[in-house]
Design an enzyme around this catalytic site. Sequence first.
Site, PDB file in Angstrom:
ATOM      1  N   LYS A 181       0.817  -1.222   0.000  1.00  0.00           N
ATOM      2  CA  LYS A 181       0.000   0.000   0.000  1.00  0.00           C
ATOM      3  C   LYS A 181       0.848   1.268   0.000  1.00  0.00           C
ATOM      4  O   LYS A 181       0.418   2.301  -0.507  1.00  0.00           O
ATOM      5  CB  LYS A 181      -0.935  -0.005   1.212  1.00  0.00           C
ATOM      6  N   GLU A 206      -9.737   5.918   3.062  1.00  0.00           N
ATOM      7  CA  GLU A 206     -10.532   4.845   3.646  1.00  0.00           C
ATOM      8  C   GLU A 206      -9.590   3.694   3.923  1.00  0.00           C
ATOM      9  O   GLU A 206      -8.541   3.598   3.295  1.00  0.00           O
ATOM     10  CB  GLU A 206     -11.611   4.400   2.653  1.00  0.00           C
ATOM     11  N   SER A 257       1.657  -9.643  -0.701  1.00  0.00           N
ATOM     12  CA  SER A 257       1.347  -8.212  -0.660  1.00  0.00           C
ATOM     13  C   SER A 257       1.600  -7.567   0.692  1.00  0.00           C
ATOM     14  O   SER A 257       1.802  -6.363   0.775  1.00  0.00           O
ATOM     15  CB  SER A 257      -0.103  -7.992  -1.083  1.00  0.00           C
TER      16      SER A 257
HETATM   17  C1  LIG Z   1      -1.629  -6.898   2.592  1.00  0.00           C
HETATM   18  C2  LIG Z   1      -2.785  -6.579   1.719  1.00  0.00           C
HETATM   19  N1  LIG Z   1      -2.939  -7.225   0.564  1.00  0.00           N
HETATM   20  C3  LIG Z   1      -3.963  -6.991  -0.262  1.00  0.00           C
HETATM   21  C4  LIG Z   1      -4.946  -6.077   0.069  1.00  0.00           C
HETATM   22  C5  LIG Z   1      -6.091  -5.910  -0.876  1.00  0.00           C
HETATM   23  O1  LIG Z   1      -6.032  -4.717  -1.607  1.00  0.00           O
HETATM   24  P1  LIG Z   1      -5.679  -4.730  -3.146  1.00  0.00           P
HETATM   25  O2  LIG Z   1      -6.534  -5.752  -3.788  1.00  0.00           O
HETATM   26  O3  LIG Z   1      -5.984  -3.347  -3.582  1.00  0.00           O
HETATM   27  O4  LIG Z   1      -4.241  -5.050  -3.286  1.00  0.00           O
HETATM   28  C6  LIG Z   1      -4.839  -5.351   1.264  1.00  0.00           C
HETATM   29  C7  LIG Z   1      -5.854  -4.366   1.609  1.00  0.00           C
HETATM   30  O5  LIG Z   1      -6.008  -3.907   2.674  1.00  0.00           O
HETATM   31  C8  LIG Z   1      -3.733  -5.623   2.102  1.00  0.00           C
HETATM   32  O6  LIG Z   1      -3.594  -4.979   3.266  1.00  0.00           O
END
Ligand SMILES: Cc1ncc(COP(=O)(O)O)c(C=O)c1O
Lengths: 252, 384
Positions: free
Chosen positions: B81, B103, B357
């Site tokens: 993020k 948000e 992620s």
């Molecule tokens: C670690 C992590 N991965 C994935 C996501 C999902 O978001 P996005 O699909 O935009 O990557 C989030 C959202 O809070 C997150 O904190």
Amino acid sequence: MSTQPEKLESDSQNESGSKVLVVYLMAMPDTPELAQAAVEAGADIIEIGFPFSDPLADGPVIRRAGERALAAGMRTARCLEVLAETRARVSVPLILMTYASIFDAHGWERLEREARAAGATSFIVVDLPADVRPELRRVQLVAPTSTDARLKLAATSTDGWLYLVTVTGTTGVRPELAPSLAPLAERARAVTDVPLYAGFGISTPEHARAAAELVDGIAVGSRAVEAAQEGPAELARFVGSLRGALDALAVA
Amino acid sequence: MSLTYGVYGGRYVPETLIPALDELEATWAELRDDESFRAELHHLGTTYAGRPTPLTRVERFAPEQRMYLKREDLMHTGAHKLNNALGQAVIARRLGKTRIIAETGAGQHGVATATVCARFGLECIVYMGSEDMRRQAPNVERMNLLGAEVRPVEFGTRTLKEATSEAIRDWIANVDTTYYLIGSCVGPAPYPEIVRELQRVIGREAREQILQLEGRLPETVVACVGGGSNAIGMFYDFIPDEDVRLIGVEAAGAASLGTGRPGVLHGARSSLLADEDGQIMDAHSISAGLDYPGVGPEHAQLRDTGRAEYLPCTDDEALAAFHRLCETEGIVPALESSHALARALDCDVELVLVCLSGRGDKDLAEVLDYESDSGTEPDSSTST
Ligand SMILES: Cc1ncc(COP(=O)(O)O)c(C=O)c1O
């Protein structure tokens, strides 16, 4: 040339030359009765809200009214019935006011057709900017943030009158009439001759009077929804108080 | 610049916001190819945020495959993020905005936003559903520590959907002074493109790294999909590589692409969990970051064209992958990322690249809670 609707929304300007009063009601089973009470008390146009689960432009009062409506089963088909039942009771213009998601799911042309058949005279789609889907003839909204170019664009495509959003903000009862209305009305007046009606935040006879000094009509939403929850008598009393304020202005 | 993605995307917002979106679009058009903007992002990335992030081979986690994780969990603040938050903070500063709103669901975007606001001296307000504040409590503490104000959203689902609606309402009311720092590739144009471009660094680095390590491209690239930002960032530079399969993994109870229908939410047309009347339905996921009934419009297009596939993953499958990565590799993944890990394990291919992620420190309490409630002890280690 686009085809003119048989009746422009501005034809509702009452004969006395008094200012136009638009009243918003959330579609509910008792809306026909409430709309009749509002019209008898002096409303010139009724907006009927079709509820949406995520109403971005609405403050708490209308958002909660939408939640109640959905809980009461007011889905599109039922809302259309309420619209038709309302049309059976009143002859003033009826405007279907909702969000893009409702149109998108039902089909844009289909909802327009079915709503007109049920007695709607026009539409307001709160989250559909003036340049998107111009083929849906509707009342356009402009805001204090609108540039002059956007005011012009909205005015050329609007259906009869232009809705001036008085505030930079969502719907809701506010203590004062927003000071941003005066400059917006002035800028809008400079680019168009269509009638200008102001809404968002107008909730008392004092607001109504102050706004009507600047524009041709006013729209009342959140406070009308609150009054409607108290029943037709309370709604009639409230609408009557606004009518009185507007008529006093016409006489003065 | 594209404002739409096939029949998806666009700008479904009240008129009040249109001039601000026009201004953002114009500024973005200047910045996206501007050398000094890129240089500033690169500098922040390498000196503050911890880029480039490594690729890690996970042999014990995936003994049957050659699986690599792109370690966005090692970014400062613990998730991808921050790539987006840093970039948008630079944009906000160029626009002269001093008040930032956001948000958050899992709290990772809220933390990333609070972090960049602290770094740049900007006022920061984060909307968060009260249910998410409960299940991601450590991130609420972190945001407070970083000087942000966390505003609970107490109605509706009390999760990311309502937090996003409230952030947009705030923006409508304060658009003159305020920049809306959206957390995923959703929302009205040009946000989906801005977020994609800021997250593209994930796939750009990963593609180079895997070519260096393996001398070839992976057969499959896997990422979890909430709003879709880590996935679009991971996928984008692989899109022209037609032999590379792109797999997005959604929470089974929030499969906006797998089970959704076209609809309009939060300013864009996309594939959504909605009923036949266009009313948005509730999503359900153990992972707050995936618990959202919408998805970025570009993913809806990638699904329709067939260039990417989207698969579901249940809470229990994600939890099993979560434990397995902890125990086999010493890496605590975010519950969101655990969805991608679970589906990557069943890919019947040799070389797999997965976007990890984020890290899972924020999820420990929720995992323990869930397992004591349901009496499950996910069985993660027996299959190896
Ligand atoms: C670690 C992590 N991965 C994935 C996501 C999902 O978001 P996005 O699909 O935009 O990557 C989030 C959202 O809070 C997150 O904190």
